[in-house]
Design a protein around this motif. Structure first.
Motif, PDB file in Angstrom:
ATOM      1  N   ALA A 190       6.190  -9.519  10.732  1.00  0.00           N
ATOM      2  CA  ALA A 190       5.537  -8.874   9.583  1.00  0.00           C
ATOM      3  C   ALA A 190       6.393  -8.987   8.330  1.00  0.00           C
ATOM      4  CB  ALA A 190       5.249  -7.408   9.906  1.00  0.00           C
ATOM      5  N   SER A 191       7.184 -10.048   8.239  1.00  0.00           N
ATOM      6  CA  SER A 191       8.061 -10.210   7.078  1.00  0.00           C
ATOM      7  C   SER A 191       7.291 -10.429   5.789  1.00  0.00           C
ATOM      8  CB  SER A 191       9.025 -11.373   7.314  1.00  0.00           C
ATOM      9  OG  SER A 191       8.305 -12.565   7.600  1.00  0.00           O
ATOM     10  N   SER A 192       6.039 -10.858   5.897  1.00  0.00           N
ATOM     11  CA  SER A 192       5.227 -11.089   4.699  1.00  0.00           C
ATOM     12  C   SER A 192       4.405  -9.864   4.293  1.00  0.00           C
ATOM     13  CB  SER A 192       4.294 -12.281   4.921  1.00  0.00           C
ATOM     14  OG  SER A 192       3.417 -12.035   6.015  1.00  0.00           O
ATOM     15  N   HIS A 193       4.550  -8.762   5.000  1.00  0.00           N
ATOM     16  CA  HIS A 193       3.801  -7.548   4.666  1.00  0.00           C
ATOM     17  C   HIS A 193       4.236  -7.026   3.292  1.00  0.00           C
ATOM     18  CE1 HIS A 193       2.247  -3.437   4.936  1.00  0.00           C
ATOM     19  NE2 HIS A 193       1.474  -3.865   5.917  1.00  0.00           N
ATOM     20  N   ARG A 194       3.303  -6.430   2.575  1.00  0.00           N
ATOM     21  CA  ARG A 194       3.572  -5.962   1.210  1.00  0.00           C
ATOM     22  C   ARG A 194       4.727  -4.965   1.168  1.00  0.00           C
ATOM     23  NH1 ARG A 194       2.553  -1.599  -1.636  1.00  0.00           N
ATOM     24  NH2 ARG A 194       1.471  -0.646   0.134  1.00  0.00           N
ATOM     25  N   LEU A 195       4.741  -4.001   2.086  1.00  0.00           N
ATOM     26  CA  LEU A 195       5.807  -3.002   2.083  1.00  0.00           C
ATOM     27  C   LEU A 195       7.159  -3.614   2.411  1.00  0.00           C
ATOM     28  CD1 LEU A 195       4.075   0.039   3.844  1.00  0.00           C
ATOM     29  CD2 LEU A 195       4.719  -0.161   1.438  1.00  0.00           C
ATOM     30  N   VAL A 196       7.164  -4.581   3.311  1.00  0.00           N
ATOM     31  CA  VAL A 196       8.416  -5.236   3.691  1.00  0.00           C
ATOM     32  C   VAL A 196       8.968  -6.020   2.502  1.00  0.00           C
ATOM     33  CG1 VAL A 196       9.489  -6.884   5.266  1.00  0.00           C
ATOM     34  CG2 VAL A 196       7.678  -5.368   6.090  1.00  0.00           C
ATOM     35  N   LYS A 197       8.104  -6.729   1.825  1.00  0.00           N
ATOM     36  CA  LYS A 197       8.547  -7.477   0.648  1.00  0.00           C
ATOM     37  C   LYS A 197       9.084  -6.544  -0.431  1.00  0.00           C
ATOM     38  CE  LYS A 197       5.543 -11.545   1.035  1.00  0.00           C
ATOM     39  NZ  LYS A 197       4.448 -12.329   0.388  1.00  0.00           N
ATOM     40  N   LYS A 198       8.427  -5.400  -0.605  1.00  0.00           N
ATOM     41  CA  LYS A 198       8.878  -4.458  -1.634  1.00  0.00           C
ATOM     42  C   LYS A 198      10.250  -3.901  -1.272  1.00  0.00           C
ATOM     43  CE  LYS A 198       5.972  -2.080  -3.883  1.00  0.00           C
ATOM     44  NZ  LYS A 198       4.935  -1.158  -4.383  1.00  0.00           N
ATOM     45  N   LEU A 199      10.467  -3.548  -0.012  1.00  0.00           N
ATOM     46  CA  LEU A 199      11.765  -3.040   0.402  1.00  0.00           C
ATOM     47  C   LEU A 199      12.856  -4.093   0.226  1.00  0.00           C
ATOM     48  CD1 LEU A 199      10.842  -1.049   3.647  1.00  0.00           C
ATOM     49  CD2 LEU A 199      11.840  -0.096   1.572  1.00  0.00           C
ATOM     50  N   LYS A 200      12.560  -5.339   0.590  1.00  0.00           N
ATOM     51  CA  LYS A 200      13.542  -6.412   0.442  1.00  0.00           C
ATOM     52  C   LYS A 200      13.857  -6.670  -1.031  1.00  0.00           C
ATOM     53  CE  LYS A 200      12.574  -9.016   4.688  1.00  0.00           C
ATOM     54  NZ  LYS A 200      12.095 -10.307   5.254  1.00  0.00           N
ATOM     55  N   GLY A 201      12.832  -6.571  -1.880  1.00  0.00           N
ATOM     56  CA  GLY A 201      13.043  -6.847  -3.295  1.00  0.00           C
ATOM     57  C   GLY A 201      13.796  -5.746  -4.020  1.00  0.00           C
ATOM     58  N   LYS A 202      13.566  -4.502  -3.627  1.00  0.00           N
ATOM     59  CA  LYS A 202      14.178  -3.374  -4.340  1.00  0.00           C
ATOM     60  C   LYS A 202      15.528  -2.964  -3.757  1.00  0.00           C
ATOM     61  CE  LYS A 202      10.821  -2.624  -7.287  1.00  0.00           C
ATOM     62  NZ  LYS A 202       9.969  -1.433  -7.198  1.00  0.00           N
ATOM     63  N   ILE A 203      15.721  -3.121  -2.436  1.00  0.00           N
ATOM     64  CA  ILE A 203      16.964  -2.686  -1.785  1.00  0.00           C
ATOM     65  C   ILE A 203      17.528  -3.873  -1.021  1.00  0.00           C
ATOM     66  CG2 ILE A 203      18.042  -0.979  -0.286  1.00  0.00           C
ATOM     67  CD1 ILE A 203      15.573   0.769  -0.625  1.00  0.00           C
ATOM     68  N   ASN A 204      18.569  -4.456  -1.553  1.00  0.00           N
ATOM     69  CA  ASN A 204      19.150  -5.649  -0.951  1.00  0.00           C
ATOM     70  C   ASN A 204      19.775  -5.331   0.411  1.00  0.00           C
ATOM     71  OD1 ASN A 204      20.072  -8.305  -0.699  1.00  0.00           O
ATOM     72  ND2 ASN A 204      22.029  -7.802  -1.663  1.00  0.00           N
ATOM     73  N   GLY A 205      19.369  -6.077   1.437  1.00  0.00           N
ATOM     74  CA  GLY A 205      19.932  -5.923   2.768  1.00  0.00           C
ATOM     75  C   GLY A 205      19.413  -4.739   3.549  1.00  0.00           C
ATOM     76  N   ALA A 206      18.342  -4.112   3.079  1.00  0.00           N
ATOM     77  CA  ALA A 206      17.826  -2.921   3.769  1.00  0.00           C
ATOM     78  C   ALA A 206      17.044  -3.287   5.024  1.00  0.00           C
ATOM     79  CB  ALA A 206      16.941  -2.109   2.826  1.00  0.00           C
ATOM     80  N   VAL A 207      16.265  -4.364   4.984  1.00  0.00           N
ATOM     81  CA  VAL A 207      15.382  -4.718   6.091  1.00  0.00           C
ATOM     82  C   VAL A 207      16.086  -5.702   7.019  1.00  0.00           C
ATOM     83  CG1 VAL A 207      13.187  -5.765   6.740  1.00  0.00           C
ATOM     84  CG2 VAL A 207      13.325  -4.322   4.690  1.00  0.00           C
ATOM     85  N   ILE A 208      16.176  -5.343   8.293  1.00  0.00           N
ATOM     86  CA  ILE A 208      16.740  -6.233   9.312  1.00  0.00           C
ATOM     87  C   ILE A 208      15.639  -7.085   9.932  1.00  0.00           C
ATOM     88  CG2 ILE A 208      17.960  -6.329  11.517  1.00  0.00           C
ATOM     89  CD1 ILE A 208      19.368  -3.755  10.724  1.00  0.00           C
TER      90      ILE A 208
END
Length: 268
Positions: A63-81
């Motif tokens: 689900a790396s292309s999910h909208r929420l995942v993209k937003k978390l990756k874009g706003k918080i660097n290194g937050a999503v594993i």
């Protein structure tokens, strides 16, 4: 009973047994006939049709292309594993040190504000020595009617930062996880046991916690003293799997709790 009546009863039983044996013989013959017909219908040399395998169930997808995942990756660097989606449920594994930032961002999201923390729980993986606990946050967006699950891997000593600054309701939820799993929450306003007495030993929802009754320091301290004979009787009852609360002293403790007497200090 006369002799003639005894003879009549015996003959009736014999006739009944004979009919039962005849019925069994007819059933056996019918089964044999069906087997022979099935074998005759199968041409020689042709293998039987393979048994159809059961269809596999649904599996988690990336689900790396999910909208929420993209937003978390874009706003918080290194937050999503990593991010997975299973049956429409989105689960995002968050880096331990960024959990408060991730929760705050999701709560303030303009499209789907996750303004309700429905639950904080934990899962114990004893074989995962580097980080045996997953702290799980179930978030719900009331305006958007949407859900997301966050996971943080940690140890009991290192723990994870408290999210009470984002959702004050996390206070008791984190205390419950601390009580039953032993995972600490840094910056928690009042981190102490919630369900068990303050001097209780161990954390009952861990996988390595014994299932059988354990005579620990708390029970020795709070249960009335018993004689050697009463202790022996108690061990025998437990060995045979009988009710634990069958000893008078243990029933007394149960009555104390049910009677509302203050065995433990109240929360202030």
């Amino acid at each position: 009973m006369s002799t003639s009546q005894q003879v009549t009863g015996a003959s009736a039983d014999a006739e009944k047994d004979s009919k039962v044996e005849q019925a069994k013989a007819r059933v056996a013959a019918a089964r044999e006939s069906i087997t022979e017909k099935a074998a005759a219908a199968q041409p020689p040399g042709i293998p039987k049709a393979p048994v159809k395998k059961k269809e596999e169930g649904p599996k988690p997808t990336d689900a790396s292309s999910h909208r929420l995942v993209k937003k978390l990756k874009g706003k918080i660097n290194g937050a999503v594993i990593e991010a997975r989606e299973f049956l429409g449920q989105l689960s995002i594994r968050i880096e331990r040190s960024r959990i408060v930032e991730a929760c705050d961002l999701l709560k303030r999201d303009s499209d789907t504000p996750f303004n309700y923390l429905s639950d904080v729980t934990c899962v114990h993986f004893p074989d995962r020595s580097e980080a045996p606990f997953d702290v799980v946050y179930n978030l719900y967006s009331i305006p958007a009617n949407d859900r997301v699950r966050l996971k943080v891997a940690t140890t009991d000593e290192e723990g994870v930062d408290s999210v009470t600054s984002v959702w004050p309701a996390a206070n008791w939820m984190e205390r419950e996880v601390y009580d039953l799993f032993g995972v600490t929450f840094r910056n928690h306003p009042d981190l102490r046991r919630l369900l068990l007495p303050p001097d209780w030993e161990g954390h009952p929802l861990r996988k390595d916690y014994p299932l059988e009754f354990v005579e620990n320091q708390w029970t020795k301290k709070h249960l009335p003293e018993m004689t050697e004979v009463q202790h022996e009787q108690l061990e025998q009852r437990r060995a045979y799997g009988l009710e634990v609360l069958s000893v008078p002293q243990e029933r007394m403790m149960r009555e104390i709790f049910q009677g509302g007497k203050e065995v433990m200090p109240k929360d202030k």
